[in-house]
Design a protein around this motif. Structure first.
Motif, PDB file in Angstrom:
ATOM      1  N   THR A  45      -4.099   6.912   1.832  1.00  0.00           N
ATOM      2  CA  THR A  45      -3.749   5.693   1.437  1.00  0.00           C
ATOM      3  C   THR A  45      -4.061   5.965  -0.284  1.00  0.00           C
ATOM      4  N   MET A  66       0.748  -1.152   0.032  1.00  0.00           N
ATOM      5  CA  MET A  66      -0.034  -0.139  -0.075  1.00  0.00           C
ATOM      6  C   MET A  66       0.731   1.225   0.241  1.00  0.00           C
ATOM      7  N   GLN A  70      -5.469   4.950  -3.878  1.00  0.00           N
ATOM      8  CA  GLN A  70      -6.528   4.083  -4.177  1.00  0.00           C
ATOM      9  C   GLN A  70      -6.394   3.017  -5.442  1.00  0.00           C
ATOM     10  N   THR A 105      -6.811  -0.068   0.224  1.00  0.00           N
ATOM     11  CA  THR A 105      -6.747   0.557  -1.232  1.00  0.00           C
ATOM     12  C   THR A 105      -7.906   0.590  -2.130  1.00  0.00           C
TER      13      THR A 105
END
Length: 163
Positions: free
Chosen positions: A9, A1, A11, A25
């Motif tokens: 985070t 990630m 995507q 994600t």
């Protein structure tokens, strides 16, 4: 990630086969939409086998649930946000009146008939069974946590809507 700036985070594209360590994600819209579609289809398919629809069950519960009997207009107004279209709930009320599951009093307030209460109880039993299948392996605490997260996401998105 991968972490973007500010601890956000990155995507990834929607992937139903993603491993648990990559779930953060995943796009909420995809998973929320998939859950809605699959659960709703499961409920509606099971209800169809006993010749009732989910919107009919909503109306039966709504008419049964209050302290005062609602009017047709109140039911339609309050349940239309859940419906598939703006005219669906009015049609459902008409269907239930035609079936004899709902009645109207002199002031045009809706009430469940004996047939309507029997149908509501029968569907409630089915929905309770379906809920246990859908919630299998999920504790009440996990369920509450999931709903709190969804509620917060809804609030976050609503607070930041652009017109």
């Amino acid at each position: 990630m991968e972490q973007l700036t500010g601890g956000i985070t990155d995507q990834a594209p929607a992937d139903p086969t993603v491993t648990d360590d990559m779930l953060a994600t995943q796009p909420i819209g995809y998973w929320n939409g998939l859950a809605h579609t699959v659960v709703t289809r499961h409920l509606r398919d099971a209800m169809a086998k006993i010749d009732v629809t989910q919107p009919q069950y909503w109306v039966l519960n709504h008419v049964n649930g209050g302290t005062a009997s609602p009017t047709r207009e109140e039911v339609v107004t309050q349940l239309t946000p859940l419906a598939d279209g703006e005219h669906e709930m009015a049609r459902v009320v008409d269907q239930l009146l035609h079936r004899g599951w709902l009645g109207l009093d002199a002031e045009q307030h809706l009430h469940l008939t004996d047939l309507g209460e029997a149908a509501r109880a029968r569907v409630r039993e089915l929905v309770t069974e379906l809920r246990s299948v859908i919630h299998q392996g999920i504790s009440d605490e996990e369920y509450v946590a999931a709903l709190k997260v969804l509620r917060k996401m809804v609030a976050n998105a609503a607070d930041r809507r652009t017109d």
